[in-house]
Design a protein around this motif. Structure first.
Motif, PDB file in Angstrom:
ATOM      1  N   THR A 137       3.657  -0.878   3.916  1.00 43.92           N
ATOM      2  CA  THR A 137       3.176   0.461   3.607  1.00 43.92           C
ATOM      3  C   THR A 137       4.334   1.402   3.309  1.00 43.92           C
ATOM      4  OG1 THR A 137       1.347   0.082   5.131  1.00 43.92           O
ATOM      5  CG2 THR A 137       1.719   2.352   4.441  1.00 43.92           C
TER       6      THR A 137
ATOM      7  N   ALA B 152      -4.276   0.262   5.691  1.00 40.51           N
ATOM      8  CA  ALA B 152      -3.448  -0.883   6.099  1.00 40.51           C
ATOM      9  C   ALA B 152      -4.124  -1.660   7.219  1.00 40.51           C
ATOM     10  CB  ALA B 152      -2.064  -0.403   6.523  1.00 40.51           C
TER      11      ALA B 152
ATOM     12  N   LEU C 165       0.858  -1.180   0.000  1.00 39.55           N
ATOM     13  CA  LEU C 165       0.000   0.000   0.000  1.00 39.55           C
ATOM     14  C   LEU C 165       0.895   1.231   0.000  1.00 39.55           C
ATOM     15  CD1 LEU C 165      -2.807   1.329   0.451  1.00 39.55           C
ATOM     16  CD2 LEU C 165      -2.447   0.955   2.879  1.00 39.55           C
TER      17      LEU C 165
ATOM     18  N   ALA D 235      -3.158   6.024   4.480  1.00 38.47           N
ATOM     19  CA  ALA D 235      -2.443   4.770   4.251  1.00 38.47           C
ATOM     20  C   ALA D 235      -2.528   3.866   5.471  1.00 38.47           C
ATOM     21  CB  ALA D 235      -0.984   5.057   3.903  1.00 38.47           C
ATOM     22  N   ASN D 236      -2.343   4.432   6.646  1.00 37.05           N
ATOM     23  CA  ASN D 236      -2.375   3.618   7.863  1.00 37.05           C
ATOM     24  C   ASN D 236      -3.770   3.060   8.133  1.00 37.05           C
ATOM     25  OD1 ASN D 236       0.376   3.854   8.404  1.00 37.05           O
ATOM     26  ND2 ASN D 236       0.091   5.792   9.462  1.00 37.05           N
TER      27      ASN D 236
END
Length: 179
Positions: free
Chosen positions: A88, A76, A64, A72-73
């Motif tokens: 990531t 994820a 990702l 993003a987190n």
């Protein structure tokens, strides 16, 4: 609120729940109410009744990459909760290094990243000997009118526009149509 609320709403919706936001106005704060259905109470299963552990979908290796670290987190966490192994990165150069090191099954790439944008990363992946087998998912804040087919030309299999519906993202990652 932005993408975070959209992610929460999608996650809660996947579990049959609802999310509501309440505010008395500017400067008055916000209350968020999450409602989830109660799980039915079941007696513990006997050892012979336990489901086989090898019958489910296998976890995928997912890479990702998005320059918005919060987005993003969150994505994820969602993908990890689905049983996938997630690496990531927050820029295109890191995405290429992680892909070369981990050989993912699926890559979820933001288009507008620094270093190398998502189109450049997708072209690089497709140029690798292992790159033909990777499912590429573009996730972008740019609307459809901006794309002009560039995502497909760069080698993406799927293109999603932010805020992403989590059911569509999971379907894209898993290679199945959304429910």
């Amino acid at each position: 609120m932005g993408i975070g609320l959209a992610v929460v709403r999608s996650l809660v919706g996947l579990h049959g729940g609802t999310v509501r936001a309440f505010s008395a106005g500017a400067g008055q704060g916000t209350r968020i109410r999450v409602t989830l259905p109660a799980l039915a109470q079941h007696a513990p299963a006997a050892a012979s009744d336990a489901p086989a552990t090898d019958g489910g979908a296998r976890g995928l290796r997912v890479l990702l990459a998005d320059d918005n670290a919060d987005a993003a987190n969150l994505l994820a966490l969602l993908l990890q909760a689905e049983g996938h192994t997630v690496h990531t990165g927050f820029d295109g150069i890191t995405a290429m290094a992680l892909a070369d090191a981990h050989r993912p099954d699926v890559m979820v790439l933001d288009i507008g990243m620094p270093g190398a944008n998502g189109y450049e990363v997708a072209r690089w992946v497709r140029a690798q000997a292992w790159g033909a087998a990777v499912r590429l998912v573009a996730v972008t804040g740019w609307g459809i009118e901006h794309d002009g087919g560039q995502a497909l030309d760069a080698g993406f299999d799927v293109r999603l526009v932010k805020p992403v519906d989590m059911a569509h993202l999971l379907a894209a990652v898993n290679g199945s149509p959304p429910e």
